[in-house]
Motif scaffolding. Structure first.
Motif, mmCIF file in Angstrom:
data_model
loop_
_atom_site.group_PDB
_atom_site.id
_atom_site.type_symbol
_atom_site.label_atom_id
_atom_site.label_comp_id
_atom_site.label_asym_id
_atom_site.label_seq_id
_atom_site.Cartn_x
_atom_site.Cartn_y
_atom_site.Cartn_z
ATOM 1 N N VAL A 86 -25.071 23.343 -43.830
ATOM 2 C CA VAL A 86 -25.418 22.006 -43.341
ATOM 3 C C VAL A 86 -25.837 22.129 -41.887
ATOM 4 O O VAL A 86 -25.102 22.679 -41.072
ATOM 5 C CB VAL A 86 -24.225 21.043 -43.480
ATOM 6 N N ILE A 87 -27.038 21.632 -41.577
ATOM 7 C CA ILE A 87 -27.513 21.680 -40.193
ATOM 8 C C ILE A 87 -28.031 20.296 -39.812
ATOM 9 O O ILE A 87 -28.307 19.473 -40.682
ATOM 10 C CB ILE A 87 -28.614 22.750 -39.993
ATOM 11 N N PRO A 88 -28.177 20.037 -38.510
ATOM 12 C CA PRO A 88 -28.713 18.736 -38.104
ATOM 13 C C PRO A 88 -30.151 18.579 -38.593
ATOM 14 O O PRO A 88 -30.919 19.552 -38.607
ATOM 15 C CB PRO A 88 -28.667 18.786 -36.580
ATOM 16 N N ALA A 89 -30.505 17.349 -38.979
ATOM 17 C CA ALA A 89 -31.870 17.101 -39.439
ATOM 18 C C ALA A 89 -32.851 17.112 -38.278
ATOM 19 O O ALA A 89 -34.028 17.387 -38.455
ATOM 20 C CB ALA A 89 -31.935 15.767 -40.165
ATOM 21 N N SER A 90 -32.360 16.807 -37.081
ATOM 22 C CA SER A 90 -33.248 16.768 -35.917
ATOM 23 C C SER A 90 -32.646 17.625 -34.810
ATOM 24 O O SER A 90 -31.426 17.655 -34.648
ATOM 25 C CB SER A 90 -33.394 15.326 -35.443
ATOM 26 N N PRO A 91 -33.484 18.302 -34.016
ATOM 27 C CA PRO A 91 -32.906 19.064 -32.895
ATOM 28 C C PRO A 91 -32.267 18.177 -31.828
ATOM 29 O O PRO A 91 -31.566 18.674 -30.962
ATOM 30 C CB PRO A 91 -34.102 19.843 -32.340
ATOM 31 N N SER A 92 -32.519 16.873 -31.891
ATOM 32 C CA SER A 92 -31.918 15.961 -30.911
ATOM 33 C C SER A 92 -30.620 15.368 -31.424
ATOM 34 O O SER A 92 -30.194 14.321 -30.965
ATOM 35 C CB SER A 92 -32.892 14.833 -30.591
ATOM 36 N N TYR A 93 -30.001 16.025 -32.388
ATOM 37 C CA TYR A 93 -28.807 15.498 -33.056
ATOM 38 C C TYR A 93 -27.731 15.092 -32.060
ATOM 39 O O TYR A 93 -27.151 14.015 -32.169
ATOM 40 C CB TYR A 93 -28.276 16.578 -33.984
ATOM 41 N N PHE A 94 -27.477 15.915 -31.057
ATOM 42 C CA PHE A 94 -26.339 15.665 -30.169
ATOM 43 C C PHE A 94 -26.635 14.632 -29.095
ATOM 44 O O PHE A 94 -25.772 14.328 -28.282
ATOM 45 C CB PHE A 94 -25.853 16.975 -29.543
ATOM 46 N N SER A 95 -27.861 14.117 -29.066
ATOM 47 C CA SER A 95 -28.145 13.030 -28.125
ATOM 48 C C SER A 95 -27.716 11.699 -28.713
ATOM 49 O O SER A 95 -27.830 10.673 -28.051
ATOM 50 C CB SER A 95 -29.627 13.000 -27.773
ATOM 51 N N ALA A 96 -27.266 11.682 -29.970
ATOM 52 C CA ALA A 96 -26.789 10.491 -30.687
ATOM 53 C C ALA A 96 -27.912 9.516 -31.005
ATOM 54 O O ALA A 96 -27.678 8.519 -31.649
ATOM 55 C CB ALA A 96 -25.678 9.775 -29.931
ATOM 56 N N LYS A 97 -29.135 9.767 -30.508
ATOM 57 C CA LYS A 97 -30.285 8.952 -30.905
ATOM 58 C C LYS A 97 -31.456 9.879 -31.218
ATOM 59 O O LYS A 97 -32.435 9.930 -30.478
ATOM 60 C CB LYS A 97 -30.661 7.922 -29.853
ATOM 61 N N PRO A 98 -31.348 10.610 -32.312
ATOM 62 C CA PRO A 98 -32.342 11.654 -32.588
ATOM 63 C C PRO A 98 -33.756 11.124 -32.787
ATOM 64 O O PRO A 98 -34.706 11.755 -32.323
ATOM 65 C CB PRO A 98 -31.825 12.320 -33.861
ATOM 66 N N PHE A 100 -35.215 8.418 -31.515
ATOM 67 C CA PHE A 100 -35.822 8.017 -30.241
ATOM 68 C C PHE A 100 -36.164 9.238 -29.405
ATOM 69 O O PHE A 100 -37.259 9.339 -28.854
ATOM 70 C CB PHE A 100 -34.860 7.100 -29.478
ATOM 71 N N THR A 101 -35.224 10.167 -29.300
ATOM 72 C CA THR A 101 -35.472 11.362 -28.484
ATOM 73 C C THR A 101 -36.657 12.141 -29.046
ATOM 74 O O THR A 101 -37.504 12.625 -28.287
ATOM 75 C CB THR A 101 -34.218 12.240 -28.437
ATOM 76 N N GLY B 205 -32.324 25.579 -32.617
ATOM 77 C CA GLY B 205 -31.042 24.959 -32.310
ATOM 78 C C GLY B 205 -31.232 23.507 -31.929
ATOM 79 O O GLY B 205 -32.173 22.858 -32.378
ATOM 80 N N CYS B 206 -30.334 22.997 -31.091
ATOM 81 C CA CYS B 206 -30.412 21.611 -30.647
ATOM 82 C C CYS B 206 -30.589 21.586 -29.134
ATOM 83 O O CYS B 206 -30.292 22.559 -28.452
ATOM 84 C CB CYS B 206 -29.146 20.867 -31.017
ATOM 85 N N HIS B 207 -31.083 20.475 -28.646
ATOM 86 C CA HIS B 207 -31.237 20.333 -27.202
ATOM 87 C C HIS B 207 -30.627 19.026 -26.754
ATOM 88 O O HIS B 207 -30.455 18.096 -27.548
ATOM 89 C CB HIS B 207 -32.712 20.382 -26.805
ATOM 90 N N LEU B 208 -30.286 18.983 -25.486
ATOM 91 C CA LEU B 208 -29.748 17.754 -24.909
ATOM 92 C C LEU B 208 -30.211 17.712 -23.465
ATOM 93 O O LEU B 208 -29.890 18.613 -22.684
ATOM 94 C CB LEU B 208 -28.219 17.756 -24.976
ATOM 95 N N LEU B 224 -21.637 10.398 -33.521
ATOM 96 C CA LEU B 224 -22.743 11.048 -34.226
ATOM 97 C C LEU B 224 -22.753 10.715 -35.717
ATOM 98 O O LEU B 224 -23.512 11.304 -36.476
ATOM 99 C CB LEU B 224 -22.649 12.563 -34.055
ATOM 100 N N CYS B 227 -26.142 9.967 -37.246
ATOM 101 C CA CYS B 227 -27.240 10.928 -37.160
ATOM 102 C C CYS B 227 -27.332 11.716 -38.465
ATOM 103 O O CYS B 227 -26.321 12.117 -39.023
ATOM 104 C CB CYS B 227 -27.021 11.864 -35.974
ATOM 105 N N ARG B 228 -28.548 11.942 -38.899
ATOM 106 C CA ARG B 228 -28.759 12.545 -40.212
ATOM 107 C C ARG B 228 -28.556 14.050 -40.149
ATOM 108 O O ARG B 228 -28.911 14.702 -39.172
ATOM 109 C CB ARG B 228 -30.184 12.241 -40.684
ATOM 110 N N LYS B 230 -28.781 17.673 -42.858
ATOM 111 C CA LYS B 230 -29.442 18.090 -44.097
ATOM 112 C C LYS B 230 -28.838 19.398 -44.582
ATOM 113 O O LYS B 230 -28.218 20.136 -43.811
ATOM 114 C CB LYS B 230 -30.948 18.229 -43.880
ATOM 115 N N LEU B 252 -21.320 17.274 -37.493
ATOM 116 C CA LEU B 252 -21.485 18.685 -37.118
ATOM 117 C C LEU B 252 -21.049 18.903 -35.676
ATOM 118 O O LEU B 252 -21.042 17.990 -34.863
ATOM 119 C CB LEU B 252 -22.943 19.083 -37.284
#
Lengths: 324, 385
Positions: A86-98, A100-101, B205-208, B224, B227-228, B230, B252
């Motif tokens: 399971v991975i985040p659907a968007s790379p902006s997952y941790f911004s809590a507003k993927p 928009f980001t 990965g992810c960015h912030l 979170l 947030c979706r 997959k 996650l």
């Protein structure tokens, strides 16, 4: 309590287990032929007779077990489960507003790409109504901050300033997402029509009055609610303002006016008529619009009586302050 | 226009120059001579005008009809689009002409083509000002072992240590990526956005680049939850049908956090420490190196330095992802699969028998178990630089 629930659950389970069996057993008696003439008292003998007389129902036995196949299927499923993560659907997952980001990053990248295209001044750019922050929030369903959204709209405005003859298709497509459903200039009022008797209709409102006026080419007759102007409006100023649209354009003797006006007071009725007559006149002569606008006959006056508030004497007046 | 100006200027100068004489002559009543001189002046101007006109009328000869595209279409192109295309054409033709520019710093190359861990050299780090620390009074004594010396009142970070730590961090990122972990790149200072986005893009990965919302790990379900996520297979292709299960699943967490400005992200690093999530941080001379698991002593105020570090780590992540995908091609799974997932089209799962209903509590226990395991997973990768 718990035991009772358990027993109930068990009973239900047994019931549900029993059900399909019942269904299966139903067709059996249907196929059995019961001779009405059977006179035997003993049931066992009659059954024996049946077996002897009837041929048994045909059926085919279950196929042999294919161990390899079943195993393979299971193994395949297990193997698939063993590869999943399971991975985040968007790379902006941790911004809590993927969403928009993601939008912001995409627009910034797009602007970087087309930044060198010639632009036109913002005043000359095509008028666009961008989605408001609330509309955007509803669209993406994320807690977007107003300031961040303004930053994005700033980028959009800059994209909109690209010279129209060089506007890339990509940019047009990207901007669609942020435009309101209805753009300024989309809704155009229906042009008025002159009917077969040469009448043009106009509707006007002011305060709580509303007026309908039919304007016909003629020699200056005015009838309001079946009365002449001087009979209907005792005040000179009201008479003037009722036909101000004609007077300001020096067409008082060229048109006849037949008006109906309801509601409100004298001033409101007179000024509602101004608007109605002006609109009807515009149907006859659309070129008069600037002149009528200058005369103040085109815009509806939106002022209404302000409501009274609790704790106030009137709309805003406060009760007199008494020391004790 | 030019001529009119000339006439103006000349005329004025002529008048100014003659004004002295003018007065004298006025006194001596030599008016006709003045008139004559004025006429002369005008004649001179006219001849000058004619000369200028002649020179302007001559067409400017083109240098080369092939390279100079303007020559054939000298007529005015009023359309902006035409002019722009012409300019682009010109640029393509003659843009590269001229002197040969020796290799120099081009800011965009660090973002477009970031250096890989193998490209990390002391020269690169020095050029990107990775060695500049803070004023000596601001230092954190824990950084003493990373400091080379003092110059003009500021600490100088020793770049060999920086390079070694950067390479070690790159290896960590690579290994985590190879094991299918989510690497989170955090840089919340102004101007670090692009570097973070690029690094996350490379490392998948992810960015912030905005504020870390406090509690995104410790209270993740609230923050979170919407947030979706997959489900992907070993080749990173999305597998559908698990939406309902994902809805019930815990949110996650990153498996590794790379923080470019630890000073501003105390909360993030604290949460990571509480949850046993390893962190990599750029530690300037005023930061506390114990906040992060793998410090990289470098200048965190220089965007160029941050771009280099983010690029290197992003490239490392890219290499790790590549290794993972290559292994997947061969049928080797390099990561631990997600726990507690059930196949969506399984007939046993679709119509649960009454017995299973009774055992539902066991499923919950399993899930809780999985969560506990996940918490305990926090694997520490030991890499020697």
């Amino acid at each position: 309590m718990a035991r009772g629930e358990l027993s109930r659950g068990l009973r239900r389970a047994i019931d549900s287990l029993g059900l399909p069996r019942c269904e299966r057993s139903i067709p059996v008696p249907r196929t059995i032929f019961r001779p009405t003439t059977a006179r035997c008292l003993s049931t066992s003998i009659s059954k024996h007779a049946e077996l002897v007389s009837e041929t048994p129902e045909k059926f085919t036995a279950a196929p042999p077990i294919d161990f390899d196949k079943q195993d393979g299927k299971e193994r395949g499923k297990k193997a698939l489960l063993r590869t999943l993560r399971v991975i985040p659907a968007s790379p902006s997952y941790f911004s809590a507003k993927p969403t928009f980001t993601g939008d912001f990053i995409n627009l910034s990248a797009l602007l970087r790409k087309v930044a060198t295209l010639p632009t036109i001044p913002a005043a000359e750019a095509p008028k666009v109504a961008w989605k408001t922050i609330d509309q955007y929030r509803i669209m993406v369903n994320e807690p977007v901050k107003t300031q961040r959204y303004h930053k994005m709209v700033h980028i959009l405005r800059r994209l909109n300033c690209i010279h129209p003859s060089l506007m890339p298709e990509e940019v047009t497509q990207a901007m669609l997402r942020y435009k309101k459903a209805s753009q300024p200039g989309d809704v155009k009022p229906k042009p008025g029509v002159i009917d077969e008797w040469g009448r043009a209709k106009g509707v006007g409102r002011r305060k709580t009055s509303s007026a309908v006026a039919w304007v016909v080419e003629g020699e200056g007759g005015v009838l309001i609610n079946g009365k002449s102007l001087s009979n209907f409006f005792p005040r000179l100023h009201d008479r003037e303002s009722a036909v101000w649209a004609l007077k300001a354009t020096q067409r008082l003797d060229k048109y006849n006016v037949w008006g109906l006006v309801t509601g409100g007071g004298v001033t409101g009725q007179a000024e509602a008529l101004t608007l109605a007559v002006a609109k009807a006149l515009l149907v006859h002569e659309p070129a008069l619009k600037p002149a009528l606008r200058r005369a103040g006959c085109v815009t509806r006056d939106p002022r209404k009586v302000e409501r009274k508030k609790a704790g106030h004497v009137k709309a805003r007046k406060m009760p007199t302050w008494v020391k004790r | 226009m030019i001529i009119r100006h000339l006439v103006f200027r000349q005329g004025r100068r002529a008048l100014a120059g003659k004004s002295f004489q003018h007065l004298r002559r006025f006194l001596s009543t030599e008016i006709d001579s003045i008139e004559a001189s004025a006429e002369n002046n005008i004649k001179q101007l006219q001849s000058l005008e004619a000369q200028i006109n002649a020179t302007i009328a001559k067409p400017v000869p083109s240098i080369d009809s092939v390279t100079h595209a303007t020559a054939p279409s000298a007529q005015a192109t009023d359309s902006v689009a035409e002019q722009y295309h012409l300019f682009k054409q010109q640029q393509q033709l003659i843009g590269k002409l001229g002197s040969d520019i020796s290799p120099h710093y081009q800011p965009h190359t660090l973002l477009n083509n970031p250096p890989s861990p193998a490209d990390v050299t002391l020269e690169l780090l020095l050029a990107s000002e990775a060695h500049q620390g803070h004023a000596t009074s601001l230092w954190n004594p824990a950084n003493a072992r990373y400091i080379h010396g003092i110059r003009q009142g500021i600490h100088i970070i020793s770049l060999d240590v920086t390079a070694a730590h950067l390479r070690r961090a790159a290896k960590v990122v690579q290994e985590v990526s190879k094991r299918g972990g989510v690497v989170l790149f955090v840089g919340t200072r102004a101007g670090q956005e692009r570097a973070m986005v690029r690094a996350a893009e490379l490392a998948k990965g992810c960015h912030l680049f905005e504020r870390w919302i406090p509690g995104s790990i410790t209270n993740g379900q609230q923050i979170l939850g919407r947030c979706r996520t997959k489900v992907v297979n070993e080749k990173d292709e999305e597998v559908t049908g698990f939406e309902e299960q994902l809805y019930d699943r815990a949110v996650l967490r990153p498996e590794l956090v790379v923080c470019m400005n630890p000073l501003e992200n105390y909360v993030l690093l604290h949460e990571c420490a509480l949850n046993n999530i390893p962190t990599i941080g750029v530690i300037d001379t005023d930061a506390d190196p114990t906040w992060v698991t793998y410090p990289i002593p470098a200048n965190d105020d220089s965007l160029r330095c941050i771009q280099v570090i983010a690029g290197v780590l992003g490239r490392a992540g890219e290499a790790g992802q590549k290794q993972r995908l290559e292994a997947a091609e061969k049928g080797v799974i390099t990561y631990r699969p997600a726990r507690g997932l059930r196949l969506p089209n399984d007939p046993e799962d679709q119509s649960p028998s009454p017995e299973e209903n009774l055992k539902d509590t066991d499923g919950w226990a399993e899930k809780l178990d999985a969560a506990a395991n996940h918490e305990g997973d926090g694997k520490r990768i030991k890499v020697v630089a």
